[in-house]
Design a protein around this motif. Structure first.
Motif, mmCIF file in Angstrom:
data_model
loop_
_atom_site.group_PDB
_atom_site.id
_atom_site.type_symbol
_atom_site.label_atom_id
_atom_site.label_comp_id
_atom_site.label_asym_id
_atom_site.label_seq_id
_atom_site.Cartn_x
_atom_site.Cartn_y
_atom_site.Cartn_z
ATOM 1 N N GLY A 1 3.387 11.502 4.460
ATOM 2 C CA GLY A 1 2.397 12.559 4.285
ATOM 3 C C GLY A 1 2.426 13.178 2.911
ATOM 4 O O GLY A 1 3.451 13.149 2.208
ATOM 5 N N ALA A 2 1.288 13.769 2.510
ATOM 6 C CA ALA A 2 1.183 14.362 1.179
ATOM 7 C C ALA A 2 1.880 15.703 1.100
ATOM 8 O O ALA A 2 2.270 16.146 0.024
ATOM 9 C CB ALA A 2 -0.295 14.528 0.809
ATOM 10 N N GLU B 1 0.863 -1.177 0.000
ATOM 11 C CA GLU B 1 0.000 0.000 0.000
ATOM 12 C C GLU B 1 0.903 1.232 0.000
ATOM 13 O O GLU B 1 2.022 1.207 0.500
ATOM 14 C CB GLU B 1 -0.938 0.002 1.197
ATOM 15 C CG GLU B 1 -1.982 1.096 1.105
ATOM 16 C CD GLU B 1 -3.171 0.911 2.024
ATOM 17 O OE1 GLU B 1 -4.023 1.806 2.044
ATOM 18 O OE2 GLU B 1 -3.250 -0.129 2.714
ATOM 19 N N SER B 2 0.418 2.331 -0.568
ATOM 20 C CA SER B 2 1.304 3.452 -0.886
ATOM 21 C C SER B 2 2.090 4.003 0.310
ATOM 22 O O SER B 2 3.292 4.303 0.149
ATOM 23 C CB SER B 2 0.526 4.571 -1.586
ATOM 24 O OG SER B 2 -0.667 4.872 -0.919
ATOM 25 N N PRO B 3 1.536 4.139 1.534
ATOM 26 C CA PRO B 3 2.391 4.607 2.638
ATOM 27 C C PRO B 3 3.511 3.617 2.966
ATOM 28 O O PRO B 3 4.616 4.022 3.338
ATOM 29 C CB PRO B 3 1.414 4.752 3.810
ATOM 30 C CG PRO B 3 0.079 4.935 3.174
ATOM 31 C CD PRO B 3 0.119 4.070 1.948
ATOM 32 N N VAL B 4 3.236 2.321 2.823
ATOM 33 C CA VAL B 4 4.278 1.313 3.020
ATOM 34 C C VAL B 4 5.357 1.462 1.953
ATOM 35 O O VAL B 4 6.565 1.385 2.240
ATOM 36 C CB VAL B 4 3.683 -0.103 2.993
ATOM 37 C CG1 VAL B 4 4.771 -1.163 3.035
ATOM 38 C CG2 VAL B 4 2.710 -0.290 4.152
ATOM 39 N N ALA B 5 4.929 1.677 0.715
ATOM 40 C CA ALA B 5 5.898 1.843 -0.376
ATOM 41 C C ALA B 5 6.814 3.035 -0.108
ATOM 42 O O ALA B 5 8.026 2.982 -0.370
ATOM 43 C CB ALA B 5 5.161 2.020 -1.698
ATOM 44 N N SER C 1 -9.322 21.150 10.248
ATOM 45 C CA SER C 1 -8.584 20.718 9.058
ATOM 46 C C SER C 1 -7.313 21.536 8.901
ATOM 47 O O SER C 1 -7.275 22.734 9.210
ATOM 48 C CB SER C 1 -9.463 20.876 7.813
ATOM 49 O OG SER C 1 -10.590 20.034 7.900
ATOM 50 N N ASP C 2 -6.264 20.884 8.434
ATOM 51 C CA ASP C 2 -4.969 21.513 8.158
ATOM 52 C C ASP C 2 -4.204 21.910 9.415
ATOM 53 O O ASP C 2 -3.281 22.730 9.337
ATOM 54 C CB ASP C 2 -5.128 22.734 7.239
ATOM 55 C CG ASP C 2 -5.752 22.386 5.898
ATOM 56 O OD1 ASP C 2 -5.428 21.303 5.369
ATOM 57 O OD2 ASP C 2 -6.565 23.176 5.397
ATOM 58 N N SER C 3 -4.558 21.329 10.560
ATOM 59 C CA SER C 3 -3.792 21.618 11.779
ATOM 60 C C SER C 3 -2.864 20.461 12.148
ATOM 61 O O SER C 3 -2.400 20.380 13.279
ATOM 62 C CB SER C 3 -4.737 21.928 12.942
ATOM 63 O OG SER C 3 -5.540 20.803 13.270
ATOM 64 N N VAL D 1 -4.431 13.505 4.096
ATOM 65 C CA VAL D 1 -3.073 13.958 4.391
ATOM 66 C C VAL D 1 -2.071 12.846 4.088
ATOM 67 O O VAL D 1 -0.949 13.101 3.655
ATOM 68 C CB VAL D 1 -2.981 14.426 5.856
ATOM 69 C CG1 VAL D 1 -1.535 14.673 6.276
ATOM 70 C CG2 VAL D 1 -3.807 15.701 6.050
ATOM 71 N N VAL D 2 -2.476 11.599 4.324
ATOM 72 C CA VAL D 2 -1.666 10.437 3.939
ATOM 73 C C VAL D 2 -2.407 9.718 2.815
ATOM 74 O O VAL D 2 -3.369 8.983 3.055
ATOM 75 C CB VAL D 2 -1.441 9.488 5.132
ATOM 76 C CG1 VAL D 2 -0.669 8.244 4.684
ATOM 77 C CG2 VAL D 2 -0.684 10.198 6.249
#
Length: 465
Positions: free
Chosen positions: A238-239, A111-115, A437-439, A203-204
């Motif tokens: 994180g993005a 999965e992309s965060p693992v990658a 949001s965004d904190s 965010v992730v």
């Protein structure tokens, strides 16, 4: 010699490991061996791992050792041992989701965060245990059995990230990658004295994972023993640009914090409240304004009217093509499946309307306050074999009575943070901070301030073995 780097390899956080690797005092292979030795010692008691990948971890650690020897680490997490929750795809390993229905599932891709963690050089120890389909607040499954709290093995570490926190608190892994769909990072982190971060929605980024079961609510985030490790992880998964997360190291400005001690009169263990009250006072002493105030009634309405529909219809959708699924899952999941199949479309529509009203109410809260403070859980850890405490503060409660403080943040897509708040009856207690949001970066800066100025960085370990 730095005191932190004089500790055993399995006790060091990621920041200390980076220094030890740079100076040559330790290598990733040595640290991996220390964690595997620790795992062999504690796992028979806590049963935290769903799968251990000794061979894969050793290959990764050897590659990392060579990179550090050349002075070419891939990131600050190169060579750091990480565990992955067993509902997150890790290529080449089983991903069983705590269910016999997924017993034969082996992940083809990360999965992309693992990658992203793999590309950063992280060493994956394996998969951590979960309850079936990660839909319960304790950790027991037909696949792995009961997972236990290292602070008291008779008790649960919570769920659904129970294996993640039990392993981490006991010294297995430096970081844990987990999911949070209704509090599954924050409540277990609170039950085991850890820092747990639920990022805001998107965010992730997530790709190449299991099917959605809590659409729009479940996110991937990190759990750590040290607050200063959280920005390191978020810089990888994180993005936001990598430079955004180290900014969390800056001292946070003074915050206006709304403190919800209960949800519309919901029962909360007196010793949990005492630790949370002390945490509120500690935040005041750090310069923040903390105001006791009632939670909006919309939070209670969401807990009672929307959450049961959203969670059970998600399970029903997941298993919609498996005609005999009810006989292949545990009794609690079978009951949830039948409930999900029975809801009407109009009731799901109303649940979505409840979520919209909740979001409007929270928008109002964040006009007057910067953050919300709550307990992570209404109860101390309970028997490891029970799905939930039946009584809290002398009052009978249902299966979500302990979990009233967390799912609203998922429904609204808000970032939230679990902080260790000391112990009651030798058991850890956690408090939660929720922001708009965004904190996300602000919450991490508050975690660092909490660690440096309120609790200190010295860590207690479970008293066994």
């Amino acid at each position: 010699m730095n005191v932190s780097t004089a500790l055993p390899g399995w006790q060091l956080d990621a920041c200390a490991l980076g220094k030890a690797y740079r100076t040559g005092r330790l290598t990733p292979l040595q640290v991996l061996d220390a964690h595997l030795e620790r795992l062999e010692l504690v796992h028979p008691v806590i049963n935290a791992m769903a799968w251990v990948d000794t061979g894969g971890a050793r290959r990764s650690a050897a590659e990392s050792t060579a990179r550090w020897h050349r002075g070419q680490p891939l990131s600050a997490l190169d060579g750091v041992p990480v565990t992955v929750k067993d509902n997150i795809e890790l290529a080449g390993l089983p991903c069983r989701w705590g269910s016999r229905l997924y017993e034969g599932h082996v992940s083809a891709l990360d999965e992309s965060p693992v990658a992203r963690l793999r590309a950063a050089g992280a060493v994956f120890l394996g998969k951590t245990a979960v309850p079936e389909f990660t839909l319960q607040g304790y950790t027991d499954s037909p696949v792995t059995g009961v997972t236990r709290n290292p602070w008291d093995p008779a008790l649960t570490p919570g769920g659904s990230s129970g294996g993640a926190v039990a392993a981490l608190a006991a010294g297995v892994g430096v970081l844990a990658l987990a999911t949070d769909g209704g509090g599954s990072i924050r409540r277990p982190a609170g039950h085991t004295g850890l820092y747990g971060f639920k990022p805001g929605w998107n965010v992730v980024p997530r790709e190449q994972g299991l099917p959605e079961i809590l659409p729009g609510m479940e996110v991937i985030g990190p759990i750590a023993r040290s607050a200063r490790d959280l920005p390191l992880v978020m810089a990888v998964i994180g993005a936001a640009s990598a430079g955004a997360w180290p900014a969390a190291n800056a001292p946070p400005p003074c915050q206006r914090i709304a403190y919800w001690r209960d949800i519309a009169g919901s029962p909360v263990d007196a010793e949990v409240l005492a630790r949370c009250d002390a945490s509120a006072q500690a935040l005041r002493e750090l310069g923040h304004t903390v105001e006791d105030m009632p939670a909006p009634v919309e939070v209670k309405t969401f807990n009672r009217e929307a959450w049961p529909i959203i969670s059970s219809t998600g399970l029903a959708h997941l298993l919609r093509d498996q005609a005999h699924a009810a006989r292949d899952v545990g009794p609690a999941l079978a009951a949830m499946l039948f409930s999900g199949q029975a809801w009407r479309a109009t009731e799901l529509f109303e649940a979505q309307a409840v979520v919209r009203r909740l979001i409007r109410a929270l928008t109002g809260v964040f006009r007057a306050h910067d953050l919300v403070l709550t307990p992570c859980s209404a109860a101390l850890p309970w028997s490891a074999a029970d799905s939930h405490p039946a009584v809290i503060a002398g009052k009978p409660v249902d299966g979500r009575g302990h979990a009233v403080f967390t799912a609203f943040a998922n429904a609204a897509g808000l970032p939230a943070l679990a902080l260790p708040a000391g112990r009651a009856r030798h058991l850890p207690v956690g408090v939660q901070l929720v922001g708009p949001s965004d904190s996300d970066s602000l919450l991490l800066s508050l975690a660092l301030q909490w660690e440096r100025e309120a609790t200190g960085s010295t860590r207690d370990w479970p008293l066994w073995p």
